[in-house]
Every structure is written in C-alpha cells, then in structure tokens.
Design an enzyme around this catalytic site. Structure first.
Site, PDB file in Angstrom:
ATOM      1  N   ASP A 142      -9.409  -5.389   2.678  1.00 53.50           N
ATOM      2  CA  ASP A 142      -8.205  -6.077   2.230  1.00 53.50           C
ATOM      3  C   ASP A 142      -8.365  -7.587   2.337  1.00 53.50           C
ATOM      4  OD1 ASP A 142      -6.672  -3.897   1.578  1.00 53.50           O
ATOM      5  OD2 ASP A 142      -5.926  -3.635   3.616  1.00 53.50           O
ATOM      6  N   GLU A 199      -0.098  18.915   8.106  1.00 54.73           N
ATOM      7  CA  GLU A 199       0.055  19.802   6.958  1.00 54.73           C
ATOM      8  C   GLU A 199       0.368  21.219   7.445  1.00 54.73           C
ATOM      9  OE1 GLU A 199      -2.417  17.674   7.313  1.00 54.73           O
ATOM     10  OE2 GLU A 199      -2.843  16.631   5.430  1.00 54.73           O
ATOM     11  N   ASP A 224       0.856  -1.182   0.000  1.00 52.98           N
ATOM     12  CA  ASP A 224       0.000   0.000   0.000  1.00 52.98           C
ATOM     13  C   ASP A 224       0.887   1.226   0.000  1.00 52.98           C
ATOM     14  OD1 ASP A 224      -2.614  -0.814  -0.131  1.00 52.98           O
ATOM     15  OD2 ASP A 224      -2.630  -1.396   1.976  1.00 52.98           O
ATOM     16  N   ALA A 241     -15.853  21.389   7.116  1.00 49.26           N
ATOM     17  CA  ALA A 241     -16.126  20.721   5.846  1.00 49.26           C
ATOM     18  C   ALA A 241     -16.848  21.664   4.888  1.00 49.26           C
ATOM     19  CB  ALA A 241     -16.968  19.472   6.085  1.00 49.26           C
ATOM     20  N   ASP A 273      -2.928  25.866  13.246  1.00 53.13           N
ATOM     21  CA  ASP A 273      -3.327  24.608  12.621  1.00 53.13           C
ATOM     22  C   ASP A 273      -2.393  23.478  13.104  1.00 53.13           C
ATOM     23  OD1 ASP A 273      -4.057  22.548  11.040  1.00 53.13           O
ATOM     24  OD2 ASP A 273      -3.788  23.599   9.120  1.00 53.13           O
TER      25      ASP A 273
END
Lengths: 700, 599
Positions: A533, A360, A319, A390, A356
C-alpha cells in the site's frame, strides 16, 4: 541483556490520555498563565501582526500614562490619567488573553507529551551479537534482540520471530497485539513492551526521529508549522489591520478639520477595537487544538497540512476486506440438490462443520440452527473429525462409517466421482451462480451423494451504508478497492452503498486510480496497512496508515491511526473541516463585531463636534444608539468587550465549531446566521452591559 | 414621489437587462475568438492594425508581458495627450481651434491627462472655455476610447485567469500561463464593441438634438436682452463614448445638464443606458466564458440589488426634500403639475427621478457624468453618491474595472465563506490560497488608502485647503467637497461636489497657484495610483489563477451562483466599504444630513 525498567506506573496505567484534559485542570491553567506572560516578549508577538499592533498600542498608552503621572500633558486631547491607565491595562489584558488561548492549547498538548516522554526512559538495547548499547545510540540498520518483559528500544521491523506486544502506551489499547516477521504485522514501535517470546528487530529510524519523538514534538506544537490556509488567513488579517491603521491614522486630521482633537489613547482604542483581534488572538490556538482533537481520536497527523487537506478530500479509497465487509465469509443459504430436503442438507452441513472452528464453519452451525436443527454432541456421536488440508480442500467428519464432507466444489465432485457417484447437473449451475454473485459455494456431500451447496457470503459491516450516505452528504465519493472480480465487487459495492469500485485491484492499479483522480483535480484520501500500500499511501493527498501495518506503510502515509480503524477517515475529515470552519466563523464574527464598536466609539469621539453650544452635544450624538453613559465609558466598554470576548471564545476555538454534513450551502447559511448576524448583534448587547457597569463605577 | 418616477427606475432596470444579455453574449464571442456577425466588416481593419503596429495578436502573453504592454501603451498615451494639451495653439492650423484657445498650463494638464488616461475624467477645466475641438477630438476622445478599452482588457484577462482550464500535461507548457494578448484585447474592444455602439448612440443623440459641428461659437441676444455666447462643437460623437466608456468628461463644463449634451428626457434615458450597458453586459459575458451563466447572474443580481437600493434611497430623499427646505416653507409635496421635492440644481426636463437616477447611474459606475448639481442634493440624497463611491465602484462600476473590482470582493467572500463550509476556499474550481489573498487584500486596500490619505493631506495642509471654496472654508460642507474630490479621483469616477478646485479660484486671497498646483498634482497622482496599482494586482491574480489545477465541484463545495452567495457578497462589499469610510462620512454628509443647518 536487559532493560532498565521504567517506573511501572507510566507503563502499566497509561492514563487513557486521549480522553482529554479539561481546560480548567489546575496545572495546565497555572502553566498557561505564566506562559501567557512570557509570550508578551515582542520577539514572540511580532509573529502575529494583529496582536503585535495591540501590544505596541498598549506600550504607547502606558508611556502616555507615565507622562501624565509625571505632570506632562497627554498626546492630543485632555484625557485624565485614570482613563489612559484603564485603557492601557485592558490593552495589555487583550494581549495576555490572546497568549492565554495559545498557552491553553499548547498546555493540553504538553500534558499528553509528558506522558509520552516518561516512556522514553534510559533503555538499554541488546544487540544481535550480545553487546549492549543505549537506545538513543541506535542507528538505522542496527539489529537488536528483545525478549519477553523488555521494552523495544526503537522503531523497527521484526525480522525474526513472533511475539505478543503490549502497545497500550502508544495506542491506549490494553489487549496485546501479535508482531511477527514478514507480512503486514512486522512493525514495532519503540517504548512498547514485549510480553512473550523473543524477536529480532531491525531498527528503521535514526536517533531522535522515532515515532515517539515525532509524536511528542507534534502534540507539544513544537513541530507546528503554519498550514496553507492559516497563512492565507493571516495575510488577510494583516491586510485588514493595515486598512484600519489607515482609517484611524487619517481620522486625526479629519477630526482637527472639524475642530475635534482626538487623543492618542482614544485613537489607539479605536484601532484595537477595529482590527480583527478576536480571530488574530485565537488563530494559532485553533490550529493547535485541531491537531489535539485528532490525537484524542488516536490519530497522529505528521503535519498540520495533512489535517487541513483532509477537510478538502473529494474521494475516499477504502479497502473492501476488513473495512467495508467483515472480511469473513458467512453462510447465508443452503441450496439443496433435487431430491434432497433442505433440512437434511442443513443437518449434514452442520455435522460436517461442528468441529470446524473457522468463522465459516461456525456460521454454518449458526445458520443450521434456524432450520430447527439442534446442536449435536460430537463425542456422543463417536464422530471423527477430518480437518481441512490444502490437498483435499475439504473438511468434515466420519460418523458411523458415513463420510460427511464439505469443501470446494471441484474437490467434492472429484471425491464423489471417485466413490462412483454422479453429481447432479444442477450442482455445476449452483456453483457458478453463487460464484457469479460474489459468494463462495461450499459443496456438501455424504459418501458418494452430493446433497447441496452452502452459500457463503462476504457480509457488509453494519452501519456502513449510513456512513457512506454521510460521506456523500459531505460531498465525498467513496471508491471500494478489492481484489475480487468485477461481478463480486459490483454486488458488494451495491450492497454497501459505495459510489464506485475498483475490482481486481493490484498495487499498480490502485496507484493509477489515485493519479487519475488527482489529475481530475480531486483530493484523494486512503487507508492502508500493507507494504504494497505504501506507494499509494504516499501518492494520496491524505494517507492514513494503520498502526498495525508495516513500517513502510506507516512512513508513506501522512497520518497514523493508532486504533487501526479504517473508517476513522470519516472522523479525520470532520476534524479537518472543523478546523477551517472555526477559523472562518471566528473571522466573520470578528469583522462583524466592528459595526457595533463603531457605534460605541465614534459617537463618543464626535459627541460635541459641530455643537451649537461650545462643549454641548453635536449632531453626531444621535449615533449613540446604545445610549452609552458618557464618551469615556463608551470607549472603555468597547475595549473591555473586545478583550473579554477572547477568553469567552477560547472554548469554541479549542473544541471547534460543530460540523454537520448538510451540504455546503446550508452550512454557509447556518454559519453566516450564527457568526455573521450574531457577530453584528452580540457586541451591541455586550458593550451596553459593560457600559452599565463602567458608567456606574465612574459615576460613583 | 410619483408613479412616473418609480416607473422610470423600473423600466431602466428592465431595458438595461434586456439589452445587456445579448450584448454579453456577443462580447463573450469577441473575447473567445469565436465568429461574430461583425467579422466580415471588421476582420480586415483588425488584421491591418496588427500589421501596422507589428503585433502577433495570436501569441498569448503571461501576466507580466500583458502588464508591460499595458503600461507601455499607457505611458505613450499619457505623453501624447500631454503634448497635445500643452501645444493646443500649435494645432490651430487644422481649423479646429476656432476660438483660438491657449494651451493648458502644466499643472492642470498633468491632472487632466492623468484623469483621462485613468478613465476618471475629473475636470479641473471648463470644456467650452479652454479646449479646442482638436484637443477634444484627437486628445480627449481618443483616451475616452482606449482608457475604456484598457479597463475592459484587464477584466477580460482576469476572466481568462479564472475560467481557463488546462489539463495536467498542458499545465507545464508556456502557453498555459497566457492570459490573452493585450494588443488583441485592446484592438478588438475598440473595433468590435466601442466603435459600433458609439455610432449607434451618437445617432440617437443626434436625433434628440445633440449638436455635431465645427462651427465658431454663436452669439445671440436672449429674452433678457443681454448678448450671450452659445458654445458649439462636435458634441454627439464625444458624448456617446463619454457615456459608453464610463468616462464622464463632459464636452461642456455643465456636462450632461447642458441641453446640447443631453437635450430631452429620452436622451437622458439613452445616456443612462449607455453608461450601464457595457458594465452590465460584461457580467453576462463573464458567466458565458466561465461556462456557467449562473456565475454571471449571481454577480449581476448582487450589483442590481445594490443599484436599485441606491436609486430608491436617492429618489425618495430627493422627492421628499430636505429638512432645511421644509423649515423654509418650500413646497416639496407633489402638487398638480409639479413633481414636488428638491428641484434645486436639477433640470426641469429630467425632473426628480431623471436626475436622481442619473446621479446614481453615474456614481455606481465610474462614469461621473452629471445632469444635475450633486452639491444641491439633499443630505441623504447626496450621501448616496458618497456611499456608491465608498463601495469602491463595484456596483456595475467602470467598464471592465467594475467587473475586475467586484471579482476581488468575490474572491474575498469566497475565502471567508469557503472556510465556513470547511474546505480550502475555491472559486470556479480554483483554490484561493495565500498568494491570491495577498494580492486581493492589497488590491482592495488601494482605493481606501488613496482616498483617505489624499483627503487627509488636502484637509490638513494649507495648500490643500486653498482649493476649498472660501464661502464654506470650514465645516462639513468644506469637508464633503474635499473628501468627495479625492474619493471620486481615487475611484476614477470624476464626478464632483463642486467647490473644490484646482483651476480657477473664485475668490482672491487664496494661496493662489500654490494651492492650485497642489490639488492638480495630488489629484493626478491619486488617480494614477488608484488606477494602475489595482490593474497590476488584477493581472497578477489572473496570472496565478490561470495555471491552477481545477477541482470539480461537489456537494461540499461552496456554491457561488446561488442567493446565499449573493447575500454574502453584498455583506462583504457593504461591510468593507462601511468600515473603511464610515468615520470620514460622519464628518461630511452625515453631519449635514442630521441637521437642519446650512453649512
């Protein structure tokens, strides 16, 4: 509504068991010694044809010795009783040494099993309706409630709640893990302890089938079945034994024809020296030790067949996220719009990200530092944090009436246009370029002005390229599996150095890929953790489920990695190869040894054959190239060497012959040189040395 | 030693390789059903034969059917030949029994029939003193052709087992178990390979003076003024297939030492080539059929290295002479006009090198023809054929048998070597697992089992000892003769260290016919067992391999087409052979080689 708490020591201080017991550890050694005597039972030995022949030989020579003691004559020849006795003792020792090897291997496993077994205490389970039941009476489908401080009574799936669980008993990892209902982190293992909160667990295993039970059976070797290669090698060894039985049986009439009467004791010695006792003695120990080495690496193989298959793997499916890449997208570049200074963009991006706490956001702050922008103090700036939602799909801060935002390109454009601004044409280009390259663009805006774009990149883990190079050297192709689009996948595949990739992967596509590879005759290995999986894990020849994964995944695979480290597959492959190499190398060594044994025993047998003077030395005496003292000490030396080489090789068989990814041809040359040529030469030296001792003892 | 001697060995290897390469290509085409230039001539007769024997040649057989056809064919062949030899007088009307020879007694016939059926051609009879032309042509020569063809067919079946690749969906079909059609392989081998080559070889031999007639034996008075009989017969036609099919059963008792079988140095060279040609070509054909010629080259290299080693040892030993000859003051050095060395039992027209090389050629293969007396070789030189036979006829070996036997050793080497590189052993993509190893181990076991067991019976029993030449009734020479007799029969070779007999006892006072029958029967059963048991194991291996999934080769796969593998393979062959036969060899040739005594 509680559990009977097991002795604290067994839980709180899991003896990092996989760090391994030394061979010389006292209790293992003692137990192995008694076991090796118990294994002399012919009913046990008959399972190993090579050692069974040795045992029969030992029995016959012992009986011969008794007959001699009683005044009878030895069968064929005029051996003195002490000679028959010495041979007999060393033949018994040969069998005992073989048993010892197996007992050692089993002993190491048993020590681990004992630790595990102590966890399987009398646990009382609290059912959903409040009643209690003993853990071993739980059946598939039962629902139990476990609260903080309690042991989970059996393997199952969390169907309600979230809890932190201490799994150190199983994994050796002391940091607690989160288990919650739904998703890929729902599996819990019996014997682990809930540290906080309350969960409802649906039991998924019948009594005696639990993970812990299977683990104990495996490390103890109780569940051990011979693997395909082991069976094939066993047949070959039996075939060789048969050939040598014919050779030795026909030597009696040949000798008589030449006027030489060879005693039974000497013939039996020759037979034992020739049949592949070395590998015959160590074969099962090698298999058990192979499993054990996997367990030490925190991998549980549910069958020996799977371990062996892992040595044959041709294709490895990995993966992308979490395995090849870190999985978090990190800022790697600031792309300013025309008329905007790069430092200005960096500063605004940094301010927008200060609050934040996502990886990221932090990476943007880190990158901005490289532009010499020092970290601002949010409280000093009277800034107000605007979190990501969102709906807005952006986050940022409001400072001094200025609205600093970073977020998805479309969202930022929409915001800027609503404020009456006009995003520059270059913005769309930059956004598309970054997305095309597999990155994630974040637009940065100040009020109605778009300043630029932050380039977020999925970064490949360090050292991955070397790992893949290593795999390639082993002859294994790696295929990266990712849900990303082709372009993104291609870029990351190139960066990581994998051989191929499957983009926009779905569980069905994954399964199809495995089937395709298998149809082309390749052995496929993969790792997985999610429920989706499971079919692919089941289809793969080697399916390694992560211990953090779902119960479905853990059941579909044929191995479980307790560390949940997807690159563990490389080590698993190595262990699988080592297992086969050790068997092959010791077989070669064993057979090559026979040459020297011939040169020890045959000149001894035929020393005076066709001698011109009765009782003098015959022409075949010149074959005594080792110039061994006398015929009897020569035979004894060969048998002693044959016996003691077994304990000497126990460490190699338990540790395994080292494997290096240098390509098959180089590996073959290397092992042929060490074990083939070494096997030819070593016994000449060994037998000579033993003879020096034996002959002097006899001469004294 | 002479330049000529080494030159001969070198030239032989070069010419052999040069001829075997194109023949291998042709044979690969024959067995894969591709068009060949012979189709136009032979296509018609081939189809006619199928129609006559009622066989659908295009229908593949699984290994059990293939084996059943082979056994049935052999059984009928056995009965037919036995009938011919036992009723020799009955066929005198054909005019092909000019000397009016009697029919063969049952015991010698049993041995002879088993011998020719198994491509051994061990001869407990003298050709020119017992056999009618009819028996030689209709009986023995026919088996010379078909026993060779059976061996090649088995090899081709095993090749198909190894190289055939079925895709996933095909593997479930019935067709996917086919290892070819026995009748087709048999007919095509005889028609496309053996007959044309025999014709060419026979013509060359004729040109050198080999006779071909049905005449009554001639009598003449030689320079010693004693009347002598000169045996006649259709020699050239039989000589060609005797060599090409690695049969080795001579028309005359002295085999290729007889001037009418092998008259010149050139015919000697051609005969040696004929022996090795098909075994060598089959190896190249194998590489082509496997789709990787290097696989063939690797096996060829293995064989060639061992062959040249044997030839060099034998030549050096014979050129050097034996310790006993030196002790007796015999000149064994090269002197003007002489080759020196041990010329006892050798023909002047072949010399040391021509005899030593011929000896090696016919004992590495299962031919067993001789052009000199093996028992007159020096200790070391005579140990070479022993060693060759101990390697179980895998150095080129018999036609077909050599290839399928060495492929068993290849599988064994692949298994041991494969483990040592850390993968489930695989050969040309097919995994070697328990079932294959079981069959391979049993197959490799057969030759030692039959050779040692029969020798033990023959040396331990009075009936067995009766066949030993009374002049050497005990001692290493007697043991060598006996051991060689059964080693040769167990390897389906047929050459002999003269002295061990199952026909006429040279000296009275033996156990008589009792001992003769013993040697005939023991030898016959040894040959049959050592031929058909490995054939069945080979076909079984072909059957299990043919349907196997093929894995593509990678870096981690052990290569079987490089020098490392050649070394491994030689090691396995030498080790297995040495470990099995070393004790027995000690008591025969080694004792003889180590002393100056004459036993």
């Amino acid at each position: 509504m509680s559990t009977t708490t097991p002795p604290a020591t067994s839980m709180d201080a899991p003896p990092r068991r996989r760090s391994g017991a030394s061979i010389l550890q006292g209790d293992i050694a003692r137990r192995a010694l008694t076991d090796s005597l118990a294994k002399l039972d012919p009913r046990v030995q008959v399972r190993n044809p090579v050692m069974f022949v040795v045992e029969i030989g030992a029995a016959i020579t012992t009986v011969t010795w008794f007959i001699q003691l009683a005044g009878g004559s030895a069968l064929g020849g005029h051996d003195p009783a002490w000679y028959t006795f010495t041979i007999s003792v060393w033949l018994w020792l040969t069998v005992v040494f073989a048993n010892l090897a197996e007992a050692f291997a089993e002993g190491r496993g048993r020590a681990q099993a004992d630790t595990l077994r102590s966890m399987r205490q009398q646990t009382l389970a609290t059912m959903e309706d409040g009643s209690t039941r003993r853990a071993e009476e739980l059946h598939r489908g039962d629902r139990v409630v476990v609260v903080a401080g309690e042991l989970i009574p059996g393997d199952g799936t969390v169907i309600e709640g979230i809890a932190s669980v201490d799994e150190s008993a199983i994994t050796g990892e002391s940091a607690p893990v989160i288990r919650e209902s739904g998703g890929d982190r729902s599996a819990v293992t019996g014997g682990t302890r809930v540290l906080s909160d309350r969960i409802v667990v649906e039991i998924t295993q019948e009594p005696g089938q639990s993970f812990l039970d299977r683990m104990i059976a495996l490390v103890e070797g109780a569940a051990r079945r011979k693997t395909p290669n082991e069976v094939a090698l066993g047949i070959l060894l039996a075939g060789l034994t048969l050939i040598f039985m014919i050779v030795v049986a026909t030597l009696r009439p040949f000798g008589l024809f030449a006027g030489t009467n060879i005693s039974d004791t000497t013939l039996i010695s020759l037979l034992v020296a020739l049949i592949p006792t070395t590998i015959g003695a160590l074969l099962s120990a090698i298999g058990i030790a192979g499993m054990d080495r996997l367990v030490r690496r925190n991998v549980l193989a549910l069958s020996g067949r799977a371990v062996e298959a892992s040595g044959d793997v041709d294709v490895l499916l990995l993966d992308k996220t979490g395995t090849i890449t870190i999985g978090n997208r990190l800022a790697s570049e600031f792309v300013p719009m025309p008329g905007v200074d790069e430092a200005e963009l960096a500063e605004v991006a940094q301010l927008a990200s200060l609050a934040d706490e996502t990886p990221e956001g932090r990476s943007i702050v880190v990158l901005a530092k490289q532009y010499g922008i020092r970290e601002h103090d949010l409280t000093a700036l009277h800034a107000e944090f605007v979190p990501f939602t969102a709906q807005t799909r952006m986050s940022g801060v409001d400072i001094d009436g200025q609205r600093l935002r970073k977020g998805a390109g479309d969202a930022v454009i929409a915001m800027v246009q609503a404020e009456g601004g006009q995003p520059p044409v270059q913005l769309r280009e930059s956004l598309d370029r970054i997305a095309g390259e597999g990155g994630t663009p974040l637009a940065v805006a100040r009020d109605n002005q778009v300043l630029g774009v932050v380039y977020l990149k999925d970064t490949v883990k360090e050292g991955m390229r070397q790992r893949f190079d290593q795999l390639r050297a082993m002859g294994i192709r790696t295929i990266m599996i990712t849900g990303d689009n082709r372009l993104t996948a291609k870029k990351i595949a190139e960066e990581a150095g994998v051989d191929d990739f499957l983009a926009e992967a779905t569980p069905e596509k994954k399964l199809e890929l495995i089937r395709e590879q298998q149809a082309a005759g390749r052995m496929v290995a993969m790792t997985g953790d999610g429920t989706n999986d499971a079919p692919a894990l089941a289809q793969a020849d080697v399916g390694v489920a992560m211990n953090t994964g779902t119960q479905a995944a853990r059941e579909a695979g044929n191995m479980v990695d307790l560390d949940s480290n997807p690159t563990k597959l490389i080590e698993i492959v190595e262990v699988g190869k080592q297992l086969l190499i050790t068997r092959g190398a010791l077989t070669t060594f064993s057979i090559a040894n026979d040459v020297a044994k011939y040169f020890a025993i045959l000149p001894a047998i035929f020393a005076s054959t066709y001698a011109t003077v009765r009782g003098g030395l015959g022409p075949l005496h010149v074959l005594n190239v080792m110039s061994l003292g006398d015929p009897r000490s020569a035979v004894i030396s060969a048998i002693v060497f044959n016996a003691i080489v077994i304990p000497l090789l126990i460490p190699i068989s338990l540790r395994g012959v080292s494997y290096r990814p240098i390509g098959a041809s180089a590996l073959l040359r290397r092992n042929l040189l060490i074990y083939g040529l070494g096997g030819l030469v070593a016994p000449f030296i060994g037998i000579k040395l033993i003879d020096l001792i034996v002959h002097n003892l006899l001469g004294a | 030693m002479t330049v000529y001697g080494w030159g001969l060995i070198f030239a032989f290897a070069v010419v052999l390789t040069a001829l075997a390469l194109p023949l291998g290509r042709y044979m690969a085409a024959v067995y894969t059903g591709q068009r060949t230039f012979m189709d136009r001539v032979l296509g018609g007769p081939e189809r006619l034969i199928y129609r006559v024997i009622g066989v659908r040649a295009d229908r593949g057989q699984d290994w059990k059917r293939y084996a059943t056809s082979l056994i049935a064919f052999s059984l009928v062949g056995w009965l037919l030949l036995y009938f011919i030899l036992r009723t020799q007088t009955l066929w005198s009307f054909t005019g092909l029994n000019p000397m009016g020879y009697h029919s063969m007694p049952w015991n010698v016939a049993f041995n002879t029939v088993s011998s020719f059926l198994t491509n051994t051609n061990w001869q407990y009879y003298g050709g020119e003193t017992t056999m009618s032309y009819f028996s030689q042509m209709a009986g023995l020569a026919v088996q010379n052709f078909v026993s060779a063809a059976v061996g090649i067919a088995v090899a081709v079946a095993l090749i198909r087992g190894i190289v055939t690749r079925f895709s996933g969906s095909e593997r479930d079909s019935d067709r996917a178990h086919s290892i070819g059609n026995f009748w087709q392989d048999l007919v095509r081998t005889v028609l496309y390979v053996l007959l044309p080559l025999s014709l060419v070889i026979a013509l060359i031999l004729l040109s050198q003076g080999v006779i071909q007639n049905f005449s009554h034996y001639l009598t003449f008075t030689g320079i010693t003024h004693i009347a002598q009989t000169l045996a006649m017969g259709p020699v050239a036609s039989q000589e060609a297939i005797k060599l090409l099919g690695t049969n080795g059963g001579g028309f005359f008792n002295t085999n290729s030492a007889h001037p009418f079988e092998n008259p010149t140095g050139l015919s000697n060279f051609v005969e040696m080539l004929a022996v090795m040609l098909i075994p060598a070509a089959l190896v190249f054909a194998y590489g082509r059929m496997a789709g990787n010629r290097r696989q063939g080259y690797a096996i060829y290299a293995t064989m060639m290295v061992m062959f040249l080693g044997a030839a060099a040892v034998c030549y050096i030993a014979e050129a050097h002479g034996s310790p006993a000859q030196h002790a007796a003051g015999l000149h064994t050095a090269v002197r003007a006009g002489t080759t020196g060395g041990n010329l006892e039992g050798k023909e002047q027209r072949f010399g040391i090198a021509g005899s030593a090389l011929f000896n090696v050629v016919t004992t590495v293969t299962s031919c067993g023809a001789v052009n000199s007396a093996l028992e007159s070789f020096t200790g070391i030189g005579g140990a070479v054929p022993f060693a060759n036979l101990s390697a179980s006829e895998v150095i080129f070996g018999g036609v077909g048998t050599g290839l399928y036997s060495i492929l068993f050793y290849v599988l064994l080497a692949v298994f041991i070597g494969g483990l040592m590189v850390g993968r489930t052993p695989e050969y040309i993509g097919k995994k070697i697992e328990a079932r294959e190893i079981k069959l391979v181990a049993l197959g490799i076991l057969i030759t030692p089992l039959s050779a040692l067991f029969s020798t033990a019976l023959a040396t331990a029993s009075s009936a067995g000892r009766a066949s030993i030449d009374t002049a050497v009734a005990h001692g290493p020479q007697a043991f060598s003769e006996t051991f060689y007799a059964y080693l040769s029969q167990a390897n389906n070779n047929g050459s002999a260290f003269a002295g061990y007999t199952g026909f006429v006892q040279p000296v009275a006072g033996n156990v008589g016919s009792h001992g003769i029958t013993f040697a005939d029967l023991l030898g016959g059963f040894t040959m049959l067992f050592a031929r058909y048991a490995p054939i069945l194991f080979t076909l079984a291996v072909a059957g299990t391999l043919v349907n196997k999934r093929v894995s593509p080769a990678g870096l981690g796969t052990m290569r079987t087409d490089n020098p490392t593998f050649v070394v491994l393979l030689i090691g396995v062959i030498v080790l297995v052979g040495a470990l099995t036969f070393f004790p027995a060899l000690l008591l025969g040739p080694v004792v003889q080689g180590l002393t100056g005594h004459l036993y």
